[in-house]
Motif scaffolding. Structure first.
Motif, PDB file in Angstrom:
ATOM      1  N   ARG A   1      32.901  42.061  72.077  1.00 43.95           N
ATOM      2  CA  ARG A   1      33.271  41.909  70.582  1.00 43.95           C
ATOM      3  C   ARG A   1      33.782  43.146  70.061  1.00 43.95           C
TER       4      ARG A   1
ATOM      5  N   GLY B   1      25.322  51.085  76.558  1.00 45.94           N
ATOM      6  CA  GLY B   1      25.104  49.684  77.217  1.00 45.94           C
ATOM      7  C   GLY B   1      26.332  48.795  77.710  1.00 45.94           C
ATOM      8  N   ASN B   2      27.344  48.924  76.759  1.00 48.64           N
ATOM      9  CA  ASN B   2      28.449  48.234  77.187  1.00 48.64           C
ATOM     10  C   ASN B   2      29.121  48.700  78.622  1.00 48.64           C
TER      11      ASN B   2
ATOM     12  N   TYR C   1      28.131  29.644  68.951  1.00 52.15           N
ATOM     13  CA  TYR C   1      28.639  30.914  69.680  1.00 52.15           C
ATOM     14  C   TYR C   1      28.710  30.597  71.085  1.00 52.15           C
TER      15      TYR C   1
ATOM     16  N   GLN D   1      31.842  31.014  74.018  1.00 54.00           N
ATOM     17  CA  GLN D   1      31.682  31.912  75.095  1.00 54.00           C
ATOM     18  C   GLN D   1      31.827  30.953  76.301  1.00 54.00           C
TER      19      GLN D   1
ATOM     20  N   ASP E   1      35.500  30.462  76.821  1.00 49.23           N
ATOM     21  CA  ASP E   1      36.332  31.604  77.189  1.00 49.23           C
ATOM     22  C   ASP E   1      36.203  31.553  78.922  1.00 49.23           C
TER      23      ASP E   1
ATOM     24  N   GLY F   1      25.923  42.286  80.848  1.00 45.72           N
ATOM     25  CA  GLY F   1      24.595  42.747  81.067  1.00 45.72           C
ATOM     26  C   GLY F   1      23.404  41.774  80.721  1.00 45.72           C
TER      27      GLY F   1
ATOM     28  N   ASP G   1      21.514  40.801  78.359  1.00 44.37           N
ATOM     29  CA  ASP G   1      21.257  39.988  77.306  1.00 44.37           C
ATOM     30  C   ASP G   1      22.094  38.822  77.159  1.00 44.37           C
ATOM     31  N   GLN G   2      23.000  38.627  78.160  1.00 38.97           N
ATOM     32  CA  GLN G   2      23.942  37.493  78.263  1.00 38.97           C
ATOM     33  C   GLN G   2      23.674  36.552  79.090  1.00 38.97           C
TER      34      GLN G   2
ATOM     35  N   THR H   1      22.085  44.654  84.353  1.00 36.60           N
ATOM     36  CA  THR H   1      21.430  45.797  83.732  1.00 36.60           C
ATOM     37  C   THR H   1      21.113  45.761  82.056  1.00 36.60           C
TER      38      THR H   1
ATOM     39  N   ILE I   1      20.456  48.581  79.336  1.00 36.43           N
ATOM     40  CA  ILE I   1      20.232  50.041  78.815  1.00 36.43           C
ATOM     41  C   ILE I   1      19.534  49.863  77.557  1.00 36.43           C
TER      42      ILE I   1
ATOM     43  N   MET J   1      19.979  49.159  73.792  1.00 37.61           N
ATOM     44  CA  MET J   1      20.880  49.773  73.097  1.00 37.61           C
ATOM     45  C   MET J   1      21.869  48.803  72.361  1.00 37.61           C
TER      46      MET J   1
HETATM   47  P1  TYM Z   1      29.008  42.255  73.342  1.00 38.21           P
HETATM   48  O1  TYM Z   1      30.327  42.609  72.700  1.00 38.21           O
HETATM   49  O2  TYM Z   1      27.661  42.473  72.618  1.00 38.21           O
HETATM   50  O3  TYM Z   1      28.530  43.265  74.840  1.00 38.21           O
HETATM   51  C1  TYM Z   1      29.690  43.634  75.822  1.00 38.21           C
HETATM   52  C2  TYM Z   1      28.868  43.775  77.127  1.00 38.21           C
HETATM   53  O4  TYM Z   1      28.313  44.705  77.089  1.00 38.21           O
HETATM   54  C3  TYM Z   1      27.002  44.311  77.377  1.00 38.21           C
HETATM   55  N1  TYM Z   1      25.752  45.205  77.000  1.00 38.21           N
HETATM   56  C4  TYM Z   1      24.523  45.508  77.648  1.00 38.21           C
HETATM   57  N2  TYM Z   1      24.472  45.667  78.815  1.00 38.21           N
HETATM   58  C5  TYM Z   1      23.346  46.461  78.976  1.00 38.21           C
HETATM   59  N3  TYM Z   1      22.580  47.049  78.145  1.00 38.21           N
HETATM   60  C6  TYM Z   1      22.731  46.934  76.856  1.00 38.21           C
HETATM   61  N4  TYM Z   1      21.968  47.646  75.976  1.00 38.21           N
HETATM   62  C7  TYM Z   1      23.877  46.219  76.399  1.00 38.21           C
HETATM   63  N5  TYM Z   1      24.531  46.043  75.320  1.00 38.21           N
HETATM   64  C8  TYM Z   1      25.729  45.420  75.575  1.00 38.21           C
HETATM   65  C9  TYM Z   1      26.953  42.835  77.081  1.00 38.21           C
HETATM   66  O5  TYM Z   1      26.036  42.123  77.916  1.00 38.21           O
HETATM   67  C10 TYM Z   1      28.228  42.500  77.520  1.00 38.21           C
HETATM   68  O6  TYM Z   1      28.637  42.196  78.838  1.00 38.21           O
HETATM   69  N6  TYM Z   1      28.779  37.286  73.669  1.00 38.21           N
HETATM   70  C11 TYM Z   1      29.526  38.495  74.334  1.00 38.21           C
HETATM   71  C12 TYM Z   1      30.673  38.557  74.326  1.00 38.21           C
HETATM   72  C13 TYM Z   1      31.524  37.519  74.905  1.00 38.21           C
HETATM   73  C14 TYM Z   1      31.833  37.506  76.439  1.00 38.21           C
HETATM   74  C15 TYM Z   1      32.309  36.028  76.583  1.00 38.21           C
HETATM   75  C16 TYM Z   1      31.162  37.938  77.498  1.00 38.21           C
HETATM   76  C17 TYM Z   1      32.259  36.339  74.538  1.00 38.21           C
HETATM   77  N7  TYM Z   1      32.640  35.703  75.407  1.00 38.21           N
HETATM   78  C18 TYM Z   1      32.947  35.424  78.047  1.00 38.21           C
HETATM   79  C19 TYM Z   1      31.363  37.322  78.876  1.00 38.21           C
HETATM   80  C20 TYM Z   1      32.178  36.207  79.245  1.00 38.21           C
HETATM   81  C21 TYM Z   1      28.865  39.805  73.612  1.00 38.21           C
HETATM   82  O7  TYM Z   1      28.829  39.627  72.585  1.00 38.21           O
HETATM   83  O8  TYM Z   1      29.146  40.913  74.339  1.00 38.21           O
END
Ligand code: TYM
Length: 332
Positions: free
Chosen positions: A11, A19-20, A128, A132, A135, A147, A149-150, A185, A187, A196
């Motif tokens: 996003r 984390g990303n 939401y 996703q 997508d 990560g 969280d997904q 993962t 973080i 994070m």
């Molecule tokens: P978003 O934008 O919050 O985060 C992008 C990616 O970073 C990973 N991530 C982490 N991984 C480990 N530790 C952390 N602290 C951390 N914070 C963020 C997320 O897991 C992600 O991979 N809903 C999604 C965006 C999305 C998407 C999709 C992803 C929309 N459509 C289709 C995959 C496939 C999101 O909010 O990611």
């Protein structure tokens, strides 16, 4: 033989953080040569929480610039913006008929947003995970690097795809999360309070755009304690997190030394943080500088956005053709 398809998105809600990088981008960069990769900026998703679009263009450009600065090659992986692909919105509509209100309300991220933005619990937020799923499914991806969280969103995407196939025939490809190594993962925030993220304590989140001094300051403030209380005592998660970050940016000998100091209970967290801070600065500096240069090259960014949209639309439209046929939307 055709390569397996990979999809993932980020996003455009601010600068990317560690984390990303370690949850997603690091895998993208490794995967681009082995798979047919589609990586996008999830601008529609950002509207569910960030209705003010005055800085959206800058943010979208910056996410793309950071993706490239981290090592993604737009000549190899398809980089695009979600809203350039209307096929996603069409598939979202069909999948919405297969998503139940009850399961959407139970999603952890939705419940979290209801708590943090009670003034704006919109239907886009509720659905939401359906967007996703669209997508991912529209590109026929089998692997989705994300990560931890997904994880729940991916489980829902699988459910939607399977329900569609059950109702209309075996048309959609069912996607799975992916990470090199076994576990997805996570973080943690440097203050040890959770993952994070862009929205939590800013001093506990390290951004790929942070200046050297700020990186040092944040790491030196990271939560630690007075050290292990005895041999064999496991590390608390906030200490484990510092070691995780160290494994990612420091060399092997450095990590081995601090691991051994921890085991023998003579570790000095001040020294560990100093070392980690310097290695982190070395890691982030070239990414930050490269991303800033790309951000200023608007002609280059426009070219990538257009080429990515063409490729992503071409692939997505094949899925939509099959979906329309399967649902029975052909009247001539
Ligand atoms: P978003 O934008 O919050 O985060 C992008 C990616 O970073 C990973 N991530 C982490 N991984 C480990 N530790 C952390 N602290 C951390 N914070 C963020 C997320 O897991 C992600 O991979 N809903 C999604 C965006 C999305 C998407 C999709 C992803 C929309 N459509 C289709 C995959 C496939 C999101 O909010 O990611």
């Amino acid at each position: 033989m055709a390569k397996e398809i990979v999809v993932s998105g980020i996003r455009p809600t601010g600068f990317l953080h560690l984390g990303n990088y370690f949850g997603a981008l690091r895998n993208y960069v490794r995967m681009q040569h082995d798979y047919d990769c589609y990586f996008f900026v999830a601008d529609w998703h950002s509207l569910t929480t960030h209705p003010d679009t005055s800085s959206l263009k800058e943010s979208v450009h910056y996410v793309l610039a950071e993706n490239i600065a981290c090592g993604l090659d737009p000549e190899v992986a398809c980089l695009y913006v979600q809203s350039d692909i209307p096929e996603i919105a069409e598939l979202y509509l069909y999948l919405n008929m297969l998503a139940y209100k009850g399961e959407l309300e139970k999603t952890a991220t939705f419940k979290d947003k209801v708590r943090t933005q009670p003034q704006n619990v919109n239907a886009g937020l509720l659905t939401y995970p359906v967007l996703q799923a669209a997508d991912i499914i529209v590109q026929r991806a089998t692997k989705v690097p994300v990560g931890k969280d997904q994880e729940q969103h991916l489980e829902m995407a699988r459910n939607f795809a399977e329900r569609f196939n059950h109702r209309y025939g075996d048309v959609l490809v069912v996607p799975y999360t992916f990470n090199y190594g076994s576990e997805l993962t996570k973080i943690l925030s440097l203050d040890g309070t959770g993952k994070m993220s862009k929205s939590e304590n800013q001093m506990a989140t390290i951004y790929l755009a942070d200046e050297d001094e700020l990186i040092r300051k944040k790491i030196m403030k990271a939560k630690t304690d007075s050290g292990p209380t005895g041999k064999g005592v496991p590390k608390p998660d906030y200490i484990e997190n510092l070691f995780t970050l160290m494994q990612l940016v420091s060399n092997y000998e450095v990590v081995a030394k601090f691991e051994s100091d921890y085991k023998s209970c003579c570790i000095r967290y001040g020294d560990l943080k100093k070392q980690l801070a310097e290695d982190m600065v070395m890691f982030i500096k070239p990414i930050r500088e490269k991303a800033a240069a790309i951000q200023n090259d608007k002609a280059y960014l426009s070219k990538i956005i257009k080429a990515g949209a063409d490729k992503a639309r071409e692939n997505a439209s094949e899925t939509i053709k099959m979906v329309r046929k399967a649902v029975g939307l052909n009247y001539v």
